[in-house]
Enzyme design. Structure first.
Site, short mmCIF file in Angstrom:
data_model
loop_
_atom_site.label_atom_id
_atom_site.label_comp_id
_atom_site.label_asym_id
_atom_site.label_seq_id
_atom_site.Cartn_x
_atom_site.Cartn_y
_atom_site.Cartn_z
N HIS A 172 0.66 -1.32 0.11
CA HIS A 172 0.02 0.03 0.21
C HIS A 172 0.77 1.27 0.03
O HIS A 172 0.36 2.37 0.40
CB HIS A 172 -1.05 0.10 0.87
N HIS B 31 -7.17 -2.80 -10.93
CA HIS B 31 -7.29 -2.43 -9.54
C HIS B 31 -8.78 -1.95 -9.52
O HIS B 31 -9.37 -1.40 -10.32
CB HIS B 31 -6.74 -1.25 -9.26
#
Length: 381
Positions: A185, A284
């Site tokens: 992340h 994504h």
């Protein structure tokens, strides 16, 4: 046929939907949003509508070029996401006009079902093993988890050991045939990313995602060279030009978001670029049903797609979830870890407009968390 209106809807949990209407009654849906900046993207769509109203909706490529390059200031997540949702809706209209799914207009299907995964355990991962078991019971064969919570400049021994224990617990549940994706992340420094990837290698993750933030793309090649784990990135890259320097860095998986990176049109081009580098695609998509439908249309026309993210039950979905705004949820049904090829026209999903309008009356003001470290300084979320 002419475009008559563009209307945006901010709906819980954190999404923005777009409806484009035409004078012949054909309607297209898109999902233009940046998580935490939905109002800003909706304003950008409103500005772009000045060009689109009165135009032919079937000139998709020409509209993409004008909307993307027609202004002196270009690029960035807001404009690219506004264009992305418009592009999705125009493709939806084109498919409905021609009575075909978008993937058929893109050259036809390359597979009959697409493997999918979703999230477990939240932003600061806790009971990951139980989360993985629940996903297994729901029919999934792959999951993704955050590696860590908030970190300092360099991860401590304890933080790294806890990360390894969590991934090991999920690997045990998923087994050797299951996929375990580990998302850094962008919370991890390049030095810590290299160390953590090396230590993760015995657990054989499907991939490690976003080991460094996009601003540190120059360090990505060193991270890729330091490990045998496949490296994935791309959710914060918004065009094929953003991907130019990344594809040659040694990544294994490209992750453009069709609601951020210029829509189906641009993500199709990114996929073709990725194929030339031997890089797989895993679009994504922690977003809503329109975004997922757009991803699946791309997937079924893209030979180098590895797996598809979906937001069903993700920890952000408070006040609304993936299936709340669709007429027929079975279009996203999971069997043996896969979703079947959609056959309906356009995006292949029918949006429940009444549910959307009702939810938009509540709306949302979701914002990305602003994390602080133990010293009180800002920490990457």
């Amino acid at each position: 046929m002419k475009i008559t209106s563009l209307e945006t809807f901010l709906v819980p949990p954190r999404w923005c939907f777009l409806k484009i209407e035409t004078d012949e009654g054909v309607v297209g849906w898109g999902e233009p949003v940046v998580e935490g900046r939905a109002h800003t993207v909706a304003a950008a769509v409103d500005e772009l509508a000045d060009y689109l109203v009165g135009a032919d909706p079937l000139r998709i490529e020409d509209h993409w070029q004008v909307l993307t390059k027609g202004g002196f200031y270009r690029g960035g997540p807001i404009l690219a996401s506004a264009v992305a949702g418009i592009d999705q809706a125009l493709w939806d209209i084109a498919g409905k006009v021609r009575g075909a799914s978008i993937h058929e207009l893109l050259g036809g299907p390359v597979r009959e079902r697409q493997r999918v995964y979703t999230w477990i355990a939240g932003d600061e991962p806790g009971d990951v093993a139980e989360g993985a078991r629940a996903r297994r019971e729901q029919g999934l064969t792959a999951v993704k988890m955050n590696a860590t919570g908030r970190l300092g400049a360099l991860a401590s021994v304890r933080e790294i050991d806890e990360m390894l224990d969590r991934v090991a617990a999920v690997r045990e549940v998923m087994g050797d045939d299951g996929g375990v994706a580990v998302d850094f992340h962008g919370r991890v420094s390049p030095a810590s990313a290299r160390e953590m990837c090396r230590l993760l290698e015995p657990l054989r993750p499907m991939f490690v995602e976003e080991p460094v933030v996009p601003e540190l793309t120059a360090d990505l090649e060193r991270v890729c060279a330091s490990t045998t784990i496949p490296i994935a990135t791309g959710e914060r890259l918004y065009s094929r030009w953003d991907f130019r320097g990344v594809l040659g860095a040694g990544i294994a998986v490209a992750q453009p978001d069709p609601s951020h990176a210029g829509g189906i049109s641009e993500c199709r081009r990114i996929a073709t670029m990725a194929e030339a580098y031997g890089v797989a695609m895993a679009p994504h998509c922690p977003l809503g049903p329109i975004a997922l439908a757009a991803c699946l249309q791309l997937d079924f026309a893209t030979s180098n797609t590895l797996i598809q993210e979906m937001s069903w039950g993700i920890h952000y979905n408070v006040g609304g979830d993936l299936l709340d705004y669709v007429v027929d949820p079975s279009v996203f049904a999971i069997t043996d870890g896969h979703v079947a090829r959609p056959t309906g026209p356009g995006l292949g999903v029918e949006i429940n407009e009444a549910a959307v309008r009702k939810a938009a009356q509540t709306g949302h003001r979701w914002r990305s968390p602003a994390w602080r470290g133990l010293d009180g300084g800002l920490a990457e979320w």
